[in-house]
Write a protein that holds these residues in place. Structure first.
Motif, PDB file in Angstrom:
ATOM      1  N   ILE A  11       0.236   6.443   5.537  1.00  0.00           N
ATOM      2  CA  ILE A  11      -0.681   5.922   6.548  1.00  0.00           C
ATOM      3  C   ILE A  11       0.106   5.318   7.705  1.00  0.00           C
ATOM      4  CG2 ILE A  11      -2.563   4.313   7.005  1.00  0.00           C
ATOM      5  CD1 ILE A  11      -3.311   4.506   4.051  1.00  0.00           C
ATOM      6  N   ILE A  12       0.923   4.307   7.384  1.00  0.00           N
ATOM      7  CA  ILE A  12       1.759   3.683   8.411  1.00  0.00           C
ATOM      8  C   ILE A  12       3.142   4.321   8.422  1.00  0.00           C
ATOM      9  CG2 ILE A  12       2.766   1.511   9.194  1.00  0.00           C
ATOM     10  CD1 ILE A  12       0.423   0.056   7.933  1.00  0.00           C
ATOM     11  N   SER A  18      -7.189   6.336   0.838  1.00  0.00           N
ATOM     12  CA  SER A  18      -6.840   6.100   2.247  1.00  0.00           C
ATOM     13  C   SER A  18      -5.639   6.929   2.657  1.00  0.00           C
ATOM     14  CB  SER A  18      -6.555   4.612   2.470  1.00  0.00           C
ATOM     15  OG  SER A  18      -7.690   3.834   2.200  1.00  0.00           O
ATOM     16  N   ASN A  63      -7.763   3.404  12.205  1.00  0.00           N
ATOM     17  CA  ASN A  63      -6.964   4.195  11.266  1.00  0.00           C
ATOM     18  C   ASN A  63      -6.320   3.333  10.176  1.00  0.00           C
ATOM     19  OD1 ASN A  63      -5.236   2.945  13.116  1.00  0.00           O
ATOM     20  ND2 ASN A  63      -3.689   4.569  12.941  1.00  0.00           N
ATOM     21  N   GLN A  64      -6.462   2.007  10.275  1.00  0.00           N
ATOM     22  CA  GLN A  64      -5.936   1.092   9.256  1.00  0.00           C
ATOM     23  C   GLN A  64      -7.047   0.225   8.657  1.00  0.00           C
ATOM     24  OE1 GLN A  64      -2.399  -1.111  10.510  1.00  0.00           O
ATOM     25  NE2 GLN A  64      -1.941   0.445  12.048  1.00  0.00           N
ATOM     26  N   LYS A  69      -7.927  -0.870  15.236  1.00  0.00           N
ATOM     27  CA  LYS A  69      -7.193  -0.526  14.022  1.00  0.00           C
ATOM     28  C   LYS A  69      -8.036   0.361  13.107  1.00  0.00           C
ATOM     29  CE  LYS A  69      -3.566  -3.299  14.720  1.00  0.00           C
ATOM     30  NZ  LYS A  69      -2.176  -2.834  14.779  1.00  0.00           N
ATOM     31  N   SER A  88      -5.964   9.654   5.516  1.00  0.00           N
ATOM     32  CA  SER A  88      -5.181   9.563   6.756  1.00  0.00           C
ATOM     33  C   SER A  88      -4.301  10.779   6.964  1.00  0.00           C
ATOM     34  CB  SER A  88      -4.324   8.293   6.733  1.00  0.00           C
ATOM     35  OG  SER A  88      -5.145   7.146   6.698  1.00  0.00           O
ATOM     36  N   THR A 102      -0.328   1.194   0.017  1.00  0.00           N
ATOM     37  CA  THR A 102      -1.099   1.058   1.252  1.00  0.00           C
ATOM     38  C   THR A 102      -0.349   1.634   2.447  1.00  0.00           C
ATOM     39  OG1 THR A 102      -2.090  -0.968   0.365  1.00  0.00           O
ATOM     40  CG2 THR A 102      -2.311  -0.593   2.727  1.00  0.00           C
ATOM     41  N   TRP A 103       0.966   1.430   2.485  1.00  0.00           N
ATOM     42  CA  TRP A 103       1.764   1.940   3.602  1.00  0.00           C
ATOM     43  C   TRP A 103       2.008   3.443   3.513  1.00  0.00           C
ATOM     44  CZ3 TRP A 103       6.040  -2.402   3.838  1.00  0.00           C
ATOM     45  CH2 TRP A 103       5.526  -3.483   4.581  1.00  0.00           C
ATOM     46  N   TRP A 116      -6.953  -1.794   5.292  1.00  0.00           N
ATOM     47  CA  TRP A 116      -6.276  -3.071   5.099  1.00  0.00           C
ATOM     48  C   TRP A 116      -7.269  -4.214   4.912  1.00  0.00           C
ATOM     49  CZ3 TRP A 116      -1.800  -4.916   3.742  1.00  0.00           C
ATOM     50  CH2 TRP A 116      -0.666  -4.093   3.832  1.00  0.00           C
TER      51      TRP A 116
END
Length: 646
Positions: free
Chosen positions: A325-326, A531, A127-128, A125, A535, A321-322, A131
C-alpha cells in the motif's frame, strides 16, 4: 449438513429418552419431589449415621427427607428463594451499568465504516483509509492480553473504569483532530479502551455464576452488542451526512461520562476485588501470596512478556498495513517490521514458557506471574477456539468496512444511504445470535452446535457475498447476502466465550483475553490483507486511462469530478479490487469450517463455581472431537455393560 444434524438429534433424543425412563422409574419408586441442595444438606446433618441412605432420600428417620411433597424443592426453600432474588438483583446491576459502555465500544468498531471515505478524503488520504481501522485494531490487539492479568491483579472495577477513560480520551482527540496523526492517535486510544471493555465485561459476566447463568447474561449482551455493531454504520453515516464526521467521535463523550458514573455507583462493591497471587511451584504445590499494597501488585505483572507481545504484534500489523500500500512487499520498510515482529512474537512464547513454575525466568522473577500460562493450551479446544474467533473477526470487519466502501464509491451512495444498506447485516446477525441462545440455553444446551454450524455457514455466506460484489451486483442482492453472511457470525459470537470458560475455568481471565485478542487480530489481519490486495489491484489499473492518476482518485469528490464515462471505468476498478480483496480471505474462513469438525463440547449446566472460581468439568466437557464422541457412543455403552457384567 441438515441430514447430519437430524441423525445426531435423533441419537441424542434416544439417549435422553433412556435417561428419562430411568429417572421416571426412580420417581415412581419414591413418588416424592427432589430435595434442593439446602434441604439435602440439612437432611445429611440430621442423620450422620446413615448418610448414604439419606443421599438417596430413603432414610425413614429423616424429617427433611420425608417432608411433605408440597414443601420440598427449591420453590419452597427460603435459602433458594433469597439466593434467586440476589442473583436477579445482581443481573440487573450488570445490565444497567455494563450495557451502555459495551454498546458504545461495539459501536466504535463500525461507526466509521460508512464515513471512512469521507474522513480519509478530508485529509486527502482515501488510498490509506484502512489506517483509520488499523489504528483502532492495532491498539486493541496489542493490549488485549494484558487486561486478563491486570484485572486479576487490580480488580475488575478499577480496570473497567480505566478502559472507559481511554475511550473518552480517544473520542476527544478524534473529534478535535486537526491532522492525520492526531486522528489516528484518537482511534488508537479508542481501541485501547475497547479491548479493556470487551475482556473485563465478559470476565465480570463469568464471575460468581454458573455456566447456564453466564449463558443467559452473555446472550443478552451478544444480542445488544450485535445491534450496536449493526447500527454503528447507520449512525456514523447519518451524522457524517447531516452534520460532520467529527460527530462519530463526539457522540461517545456523554456516553463515557454516564458509564463512569453508573459503573461506580452500581458495581463498585459488587465486582471481584484484587485477587491474591497464586503461584504453582514445580512440585505442584500452590503458594498463595497476599498482595495488599500497590507495590506488591505491580510486582506480579509480567512486564517482559507484555513488552514482547505489544511490540511483536504491533510490528506485524504495521508491516501488513504498509505492505503493498505505502511500500512494496520486498522493500526494507515492509520486511523489517514483519521480520522483527515475528521474532518478538516467537520470543514472547519462549518467555512465557521460561516463566512457568520451576523454569529459569521463574526462578529469577520469583514474584511475577506469566501473562499467558502456556498450560492454558493443554486443552486442544483452546487453540481451535482461538482460530475460530480469528476468522470471526476477519469476517465481521470485512463485511462492514469493504461493503461500506463498495456502496460509497462503486454505487456513489452518500454516507447515510450506505449506512442504511449495511443494516441488512443485522437480521442475519440476530438470527445467528438467537439460534446460539436456543442451542445453548434451551436445547441441547451445548456449545458445540452453534460453533460448528457458524463455522460452516460463515465461509459460505462470505463466498456468496464475494460473488455478488464481483459481478457489479444489484444492491438488493448484496444486501440479502450480507444478511446471510451475518448468520454464521452471529452463531459464534457468544458460545465461544462459554466454551473457553468451561474448559479453562481456573484461567478464565487469560482465556477470555485470548479470545478477544484473536477476534481483534483476525479483523486487523483481514483488513490489512484485503487493503493490500485492494490497493495493488487498483494501482495496477490506474494510469491506463488519460487524466486518471492516484491524485484524481484520492477522494470521493475527486472521483465525482471526473467525466461520466471515466467515472464508470474508475468505479468498475474499485468494484474489481474489492472483489479480489474478499477472495484473499476466503481460505482463512474455509479453514475454520474444516477445524470445526475437530472441536469438543461443553455442556451448559447449573453447577456453581467454587471459592476459587472453578467448575467441576467431569462429565460436562468433551475434549475429543464431539462428532467422533457421538459416533462412538454405542461402542462405549457396550463396553460399560460388559464391564458391569464382569
Amino acid at each position: 449438513m441438515a441430514l447430519l444434524f437430524i441423525y445426531l438429534r435423533r441419537r441424542y433424543k434416544k439417549r435422553q429418552a433412556a435417561q428419562d425412563i430411568d429417572e421416571l422409574t426412580e420417581d415412581k419408586e419414591h413418588n416424592e419431589a427432589p430435595l434442593c441442595e439446602h434441604q439435602l444438606a440439612a437432611a445429611n446433618a440430621a442423620n450422620k449415621n446413615n448418610a448414604a441412605a439419606l443421599l438417596q432420600e430413603k432414610d425413614p428417620s429423616s424429617d427433611q427427607a420425608h417432608m411433605a411433597n408440597e414443601k420440598r424443592g427449591a420453590k419452597h426453600c427460603p435459602e433458594c428463594i433469597a439466593e434467586s432474588k440476589r442473583a436477579r438483583a445482581y443481573r440487573w446491576k450488570l445490565i444497567l451499568s455494563l450495557l451502555i459502555p459495551n454498546m458504545m465500544a461495539s459501536m466504535d468498531t463500525t461507526i466509521t465504516a460508512t464515513a471512512l471515505p469521507i474522513i480519509a478524503s478530508h485529509f486527502n488520504k482515501l488510498n490509506q483509509f484502512n489506517w483509520i481501522v488499523t489504528a483502532f485494531t492495532l491498539a486493541s490487539s496489542s493490549s488485549v492480553l494484558m487486561y486478563g492479568q491486570i484485572s486479576d491483579v487490580f480488580g475488575r472495577h478499577d480496570v473497567i473504569q480505566a478502559a472507559i477513560l481511554f475511550v473518552l480520551i480517544g473520542s476527544v482527540l478524534g473529534a478535535g483532530a486537526q491532522n492525520w496523526p492526531m486522528l489516528l492517535l484518537g482511534r488508537g486510544f479508542q481501541g485501547l479502551g475497547f479491548s479493556g471493555l470487551s475482556v473485563v465485561t465478559r470476565l465480570i459476566l463469568a464471575d460468581k455464576v454458573s455456566l447456564r447463568e453466564n449463558s443467559k447474561n452473555n446472550t443478552l449482551f451478544a444480542m445488544l452488542n450485535g445491534l450496536s455493531v449493526g447500527t454503528g454504520p447507520v449512525i456514523g453515516g447519518y451524522l457524517t451526512y447531516k452534520a460532520s464526521w467529527r460527530w462519530c467521535f463526539i457522540i461517545n463523550v456523554p456516553i463515557a461520562v454516564v458509564s463512569h458514573v453508573t459503573v461506580f455507583l452500581l458495581l463498585r462493591n459488587e465486582l471481584i476485588k484484587a485477587q491474591p497471587h497464586k503461584r504453582e511451584e514445580e512440585d505442584g504445590t500452590i503458594t498463595v501470596i497476599e498482595t495488599p499494597t500497590l507495590l506488591d501488585k505491580l510486582s506480579i505483572i509480567d512486564y517482559g512478556g507484555m513488552l514482547l507481545f505489544f511490540f511483536g504484534v504491533g510490528l506485524i500489523i504495521l508491516g501488513l498495513t504498509w505492505g503493498g500500500i505505502i511500500y512494496s512487499w520486498h522493500s526494507a520498510a515492509t520486511l523489517a517490521p514483519l521480520i522483527i515482529g515475528i521474532i518478538l512474537f516467537l520470543l514472547f512464547f519462549i518467555w512465557e514458557y521460561l516463566m512457568c513454575p520451576g523454569r529459569k525466568l521463574a526462578r529469577i522473577f520469583t514474584s511475577q506471574s506469566p501473562m499467558i500460562p502456556l498450560s492454558i493450551f493443554a486443552a486442544k479446544d483452546m487453540s481451535l477456539l482461538a482460530y475460530l474467533n480469528f476468522s470471526t473477526g476477519m469476517a465481521l470487519y470485512s463485511a462492514f468496512y469493504f461493503v461500506g466502501v463498495w456502496f460509497t464509491v462503486v454505487k456513489n451512495y452518500d454516507s447515510g444511504k450506505s449506512g442504511t444498506q449495511l443494516t441488512y447485516y443485522l437480521p442475519g446477525l440476530g438470527v445467528g445470535v438467537y439460534s446460539a441462545m436456543f442451542l445453548c440455553n434451551v436445547w441441547p444446551r451445548m456449545t458445540f452446535w452453534p460453533l460448528f454450524f457458524g463455522s460452516i455457514l460463515e465461509p459460505i455466506g462470505v463466498g456468496m457475498l464475494t460473488w455478488a460484489l464481483g459481478n457489479n451486483g444489484r444492491p438488493s442482492v448484496v444486501c440479502g447476502l450480507l444478511g446471510f453472511a451475518g448468520v454464521g457470525t452471529g452463531l459464534r459470537m457468544m458460545p465461544g466465550m462459554l466454551h473457553a470458560v468451561g474448559i479453562q475455568s481456573r484461567l478464565k481471565a487469560r482465556g477470555l483475553a485470548i479470545m478477544n485478542f484473536t477476534f481483534g487480530f483476525g479483523g486487523t489481519v483481514g483488513i490489512s490483507v484485503m487493503s493490500s490486495v485492494f490497493s495493488n489491484k487498483l494501482v495496477n489499473q490506474i494510469g491506463s486511462v488519460t487524466h486518471v492518476s492516484t491524485n484524481t482518485t484520492a477522494s470521493v469528490e475527486s472521483i465525482s469530478a471526473l467525466p461520466p464515462e471515466v467515472q464508470i471505468i474508475v468505479r468498475g476498478w474499485f468494484s474489481d479490487s474489492i472483489y479480489w480483496a474478499y477472495i484473499s480471505i476466503l481460505p482463512f474462513l474455509g479453514l475454520a469450517g474444516v477445524l470445526a469438525f475437530l472441536l469438543g463440547n461443553v455442556e451448559i449446566t447449573r453447577e456453581k463455581q467454587d471459592e476459587q472460581g472453578e467448575f467441576d468439568s467431569s462429565g460436562n466437557v468433551e475434549d475429543v472431537p464431539f462428532l467422533w464422541w457421538l459416533a462412538t457412543a454405542r461402542r462405549r455403552r457396550v463396553v460399560r455393560e460388559a464391564q458391569a457384567v464382569e
